[in-house]
Motif scaffolding. Structure first.
Motif, mmCIF file in Angstrom:
data_model
loop_
_atom_site.group_PDB
_atom_site.id
_atom_site.type_symbol
_atom_site.label_atom_id
_atom_site.label_comp_id
_atom_site.label_asym_id
_atom_site.label_seq_id
_atom_site.Cartn_x
_atom_site.Cartn_y
_atom_site.Cartn_z
ATOM 1 N N ARG A 26 0.926 -1.214 0.101
ATOM 2 C CA ARG A 26 0.068 0.098 -0.038
ATOM 3 C C ARG A 26 0.829 1.317 -0.046
ATOM 4 N N LEU A 83 4.818 12.857 5.101
ATOM 5 C CA LEU A 83 3.457 12.622 5.251
ATOM 6 C C LEU A 83 2.624 11.472 5.025
ATOM 7 N N THR A 109 0.413 8.547 7.082
ATOM 8 C CA THR A 109 -0.898 8.346 6.739
ATOM 9 C C THR A 109 -1.078 6.837 6.414
ATOM 10 N N LEU A 110 -0.101 6.250 5.724
ATOM 11 C CA LEU A 110 -0.314 4.790 5.017
ATOM 12 C C LEU A 110 -0.008 3.981 6.063
ATOM 13 N N THR A 157 0.431 4.217 9.744
ATOM 14 C CA THR A 157 -0.051 4.361 11.192
ATOM 15 C C THR A 157 -1.349 3.922 11.405
ATOM 16 N N THR A 158 -1.646 3.215 12.310
ATOM 17 C CA THR A 158 -3.156 3.133 12.639
ATOM 18 C C THR A 158 -3.682 3.694 14.011
ATOM 19 N N TRP A 193 1.017 7.358 15.500
ATOM 20 C CA TRP A 193 0.850 8.603 14.604
ATOM 21 C C TRP A 193 1.910 9.625 15.114
ATOM 22 N N LYS A 221 -10.726 7.675 29.586
ATOM 23 C CA LYS A 221 -11.351 8.047 28.410
ATOM 24 C C LYS A 221 -11.847 6.959 27.615
ATOM 25 N N ARG A 222 -11.121 5.782 27.350
ATOM 26 C CA ARG A 222 -11.345 4.923 26.528
ATOM 27 C C ARG A 222 -12.047 3.524 27.431
ATOM 28 N N ALA A 231 -3.317 12.847 4.075
ATOM 29 C CA ALA A 231 -4.154 11.775 4.169
ATOM 30 C C ALA A 231 -5.475 11.760 3.354
ATOM 31 N N GLU A 263 -9.192 10.086 13.802
ATOM 32 C CA GLU A 263 -9.288 10.258 15.390
ATOM 33 C C GLU A 263 -8.873 11.608 15.732
ATOM 34 N N GLU A 291 -9.841 14.458 19.331
ATOM 35 C CA GLU A 291 -10.836 15.043 20.510
ATOM 36 C C GLU A 291 -11.960 15.381 19.702
ATOM 37 N N ALA A 302 -12.621 7.782 19.919
ATOM 38 C CA ALA A 302 -11.878 6.988 20.932
ATOM 39 C C ALA A 302 -12.674 6.434 22.351
ATOM 40 N N THR A 303 -13.858 6.506 22.182
ATOM 41 C CA THR A 303 -14.603 6.104 23.563
ATOM 42 C C THR A 303 -14.475 4.660 23.727
ATOM 43 N N ARG A 304 -14.059 4.086 22.497
ATOM 44 C CA ARG A 304 -14.023 2.398 22.633
ATOM 45 C C ARG A 304 -12.677 2.085 21.748
ATOM 46 N N GLU A 305 -12.000 1.309 21.882
ATOM 47 C CA GLU A 305 -10.975 0.599 21.213
ATOM 48 C C GLU A 305 -11.362 0.092 19.902
ATOM 49 N N ARG A 340 -8.886 -0.740 11.630
ATOM 50 C CA ARG A 340 -7.875 0.266 11.403
ATOM 51 C C ARG A 340 -7.082 -0.070 10.221
ATOM 52 N N CYS A 372 -8.038 1.085 6.622
ATOM 53 C CA CYS A 372 -8.141 2.398 6.422
ATOM 54 C C CYS A 372 -6.780 3.169 6.236
ATOM 55 N N LEU A 373 -6.808 4.272 5.787
ATOM 56 C CA LEU A 373 -5.548 5.230 5.961
ATOM 57 C C LEU A 373 -5.985 6.041 7.240
ATOM 58 N N TYR A 374 -5.080 6.613 7.987
ATOM 59 C CA TYR A 374 -5.288 7.061 9.226
ATOM 60 C C TYR A 374 -4.624 8.447 9.417
ATOM 61 N N ALA A 375 -5.469 9.266 10.198
ATOM 62 C CA ALA A 375 -4.962 10.544 10.348
ATOM 63 C C ALA A 375 -5.391 10.945 11.748
ATOM 64 N N PHE A 376 -4.490 11.275 12.695
ATOM 65 C CA PHE A 376 -4.868 12.005 13.756
ATOM 66 C C PHE A 376 -4.965 13.423 13.854
#
Lengths: 396, 291
Positions: A38, A56, A60-61, A63-64, A69, A310-311, B24, B38, B40, B174-177, B183, B186-190
């Motif tokens: 990918r 960049l 994004t490719l 990290t999960t 991140w 929080k989680r 992203a 993801e 806040e 992120a209220t639940r894992e 994950r 998908c592509l990911y961005a924080f």
């Protein structure tokens, strides 16, 4: 623009990227061949000769999670720009979070003491099914038929067999809480089943045509358990059995979550779920360095609120705190942290091993401050009292 | 087109995206992968899907997740009442073929819910799956299947293939894992809280009538407030609310009207504990530092 390293050593972009992926894997980011493919496809889609863009894009490719991140830039620089230490080949020490080499275990003899029993009762699951005391239909599961050992203070329970029993009780308890499906269904706007009785009743208003369908579903799934165990000096005598209890809890209910605290807080869910008791023991002993020292309950709970809660904690969670309430932090801190935790969780239950003592009153300053913020303050000094918790949870 | 073009075009719609986020999004468009955002609450995760739909000139289809969300609410449902009426009508008029099984279970009686709607659009829409962490794990697994093949099987009808592949944006608080499987698909961005320069740019884009001096004060104040120990840290959405409130109150200088500032903080502080924690002294200190 800075040049990147290793240009001469590799035959092409694919090989250079594969090297980088191996570097990420060594540093604990889970990437496989699928991610490499990918990443190559992604780099082909952008101007990959621009370092900033390549960074960049790869970020994004591959990290999960938020943690990966935030760590990525450092790892990227370390590999490509010579600014950090690079491990180019697999060395002896594995990445964090993995099992340390077996040769350590000999040098960690205390591990056995701090950790749950070896020889966990793996046959508990099969043995339990023929146990009539299980009483699955009612969701009632109590260890009332326990032998006399069940009445002794936990302090005296140091024998392996008793520890195994504590673990079994926790396992049965967790399973009972999880599998307690009420037989009755509840009316719901959306649901998989049609409520025939209500549908017929409603059809009267439509001249006998069942136009409005009433539905029903199972009751909400049972509460998730999050347990926080105090392993400070004053709790040492109880810690072993409670740890076994925690292990049982986590082992039996995959949604349960466990933490230890003394002067700081650590999450031990993963360590406790290890199948191999020796692995679990080693991991735990590494995690609980400093165990048996002072207690900072208030600070630990505040940390928990600010980070994991929080989680891990929501309106479908019951929080179990196992502690004697002797705190070196100011009691206001504990009260505030508990108040905040209680707003987030469905129930907060405090299990105190001292409560079983005759004439005990929660006068320790920390405990007194905590009392108004608890849904239940229960005794947990004997196996029977641990087993009887189920009745309390049924009402939550 | 590269990610900077995308960033510029997003800015034209009033959405200021950081470069990582723009990249992203760009890659997710190029590679046709879902994008998982993801961060806040209130950092603009949902807004980006709206901005994307605007620049692509396409529909935004939104699926808001909640506990207990099931396939009937997310994918499709049979219009039972209509089917029943058709049966009765056919019986009255003795035209049995109108109520034959094929007709009753045809697309006419199918109620499309967001996921089915999204794959049946002639132009690829933006599909926003909001707050996926609130949905149950069972639904997450279900979603994975759809995101993999973009086809939906209705037992009575057969398999419905996607007419076009929607651009999928998932958000999570992120209220639940979330599961690893989701994950990795998908592509990911924080998405983090913006830095001062970016927040100024956002204010300039969203509230162009705001005086630059006041904007700088507001950004300094909010950035300072985020460093305080709060239960709910204010996001960009809150900042924008506050800006609207301040201009409604006719304030030109925070330092000159501390009492009004305190009263208007209801826009930024959303719990009583936070409101109690930010005392007039704290406000004075923050305003002082922001200047």
């Amino acid at each position: 623009m800075q040049p990147t390293r290793f240009a001469a050593r590799a035959r092409g972009p694919a090989e250079r990227l594969a090297g980088f992926m191996a570097h990420l894997r060594l540093n604990g980011i889970a990437v496989g061949p699928a991610e490499t493919t990918r990443a190559l496809a992604g780099l082909a889609a952008i101007d990959a000769t621009d370092l900033g863009r390549a960074r960049l894009a790869l970020k994004t490719l591959v990290t999960t999670t938020p943690e990966d991140w935030n760590r990525f830039d450092e790892l990227f620089d370390a590999y490509w720009l010579n600014t950090g230490r690079v491990r180019t080949r697999v060395t002896g020490s594995p990445p964090a979070g993995q099992k340390p080499p077996a040769l350590w275990s000999r040098h960690l003899p205390q591990a056995e003491g701090a950790a749950p029993v070896t020889g966990a009762p793996t046959d508990a699951a099969t043995g339990e099914d023929d146990d009539p005391a299980d009483g699955r239909g009612e969701g009632r599961l109590v260890a009332t038929g326990q032998p006399a050992t069940a009445r002794r203070d936990l302090r005296s329970l140091m024998a392996e067999a008793d520890l195994a029993e504590a673990e079994t009780i926790a396992e049965r308890l967790a399973r009972a809480i999880r599998e307690r499906h009420a037989r009755r269904r509840r009316q719901a706007r959306l649901g998989p089943e049609i409520d025939l009785r209500r549908t017929l009743r409603r059809s009267l208003a439509r001249g006998g045509e069942p136009l409005d369908l009433a539905r029903r579903r199972r009751r909400e799934p049972p509460l998730r358990i999050v347990a926080l165990l105090d392993v400070s000096g004053s709790m040492t005598v109880h810690a072993r059995v409670f740890l076994a209890f925690l292990k049982g809890l986590v082992g039996a209910d995959s949604r349960a979550d466990a933490y230890l605290f003394h002067t700081s807080l650590v999450r031990v869910t993963e360590a406790l779920t290890a199948r191999d008791p020796l692995t679990a023991a080693t991991r735990l002993s590494l995690l609980t360095r400093g165990m048996g020292g002072g207690t900072r309950i208030g600070q630990s709970l505040a940390t928990f609120n600010a980070t994991y809660a929080k989680r891990a904690v929501n309106g479908r969670t019951a929080v179990l705190i196992l502690s004697d309430g002797y705190d070196t932090d100011p009691p206001e801190l504990l009260a505030e942290a508990l108040a905040r935790l209680r707003r987030r969780a469905r129930r907060v239950v405090w299990l105190n091993p001292l409560k079983g003592w005759r004439g005990y009153a929660p006068v320790a300053r920390g405990m007194a401050a905590a009392m108004p913020h608890l849904d239940a303050f229960l005794e947990a000094s004997t196996l029977a009292s641990l087993a009887a918790l189920e009745a309390q949870f049924r009402e939550l | 087109m590269d990610h900077l073009d995308l960033q510029r075009r997003l800015a034209e719609t009033g959405y200021v995206a950081g470069e990582p986020l723009a990249m992203a999004l760009h890659l997710s468009l190029v590679l046709g992968r879902p994008l998982l955002l993801e961060g806040e609450a209130g950092v603009g995760k949902t807004e980006i899907a709206k901005a994307l739909a605007t620049i692509q000139k396409t529909r935004l289809i939104r699926l808001q997740c909640y506990e207990g969300l099931d396939a009937a609410a997310a994918i499709y449902e049979w219009n039972y009442q209509r089917q029943l009426l058709a049966i009765r009508a056919a019986a009255e008029t003795a035209r049995v073929e109108e109520a034959s099984e094929e007709r009753l279970f045809s697309e006419r009686y199918l109620l499309r819910r967001p996921l089915l709607e999204a794959i049946l659009q002639p132009v690829p829409p933006v599909l926003l799956i909001d707050e996926i962490d609130r949905a149950d794990e069972a639904f997450e697994a279900f979603l994975l299947e759809i995101l993999a093949d973009f086809q939906i099987t209705v037992p009575e009808l057969g398999t419905i293939e996607a007419v076009s592949r929607p651009h999928v944006v998932l958000t999570s608080n992120a209220t639940r894992e979330l599961s690893d499987a989701l994950r990795r698909r998908c592509l990911y961005a924080f998405v983090d809280y913006p830095d001062p320069a970016m927040e100024l740019a956002i204010l300039a884009a969203r509230a162009p009538e705001l005086e630059p001096a006041l904007a700088a004060q507001i950004v300094g104040f909010v950035q300072g407030l985020r460093r305080e120990e709060l239960e709910k840290t204010p996001g960009i959405a809150e900042t924008l609310d506050w800006v609207a409130a301040l201009s409604g109150l006719g304030i030109n200088d925070l330092a000159a009207s501390l009492a009004t500032v305190q009263a208007s903080l209801v826009c930024l502080l959303k719990t009583s504990a936070d409101q109690a924690a930010v005392t007039p002294e704290v406000i004075a200190r923050l305003v002082d530092r922001a200047a």
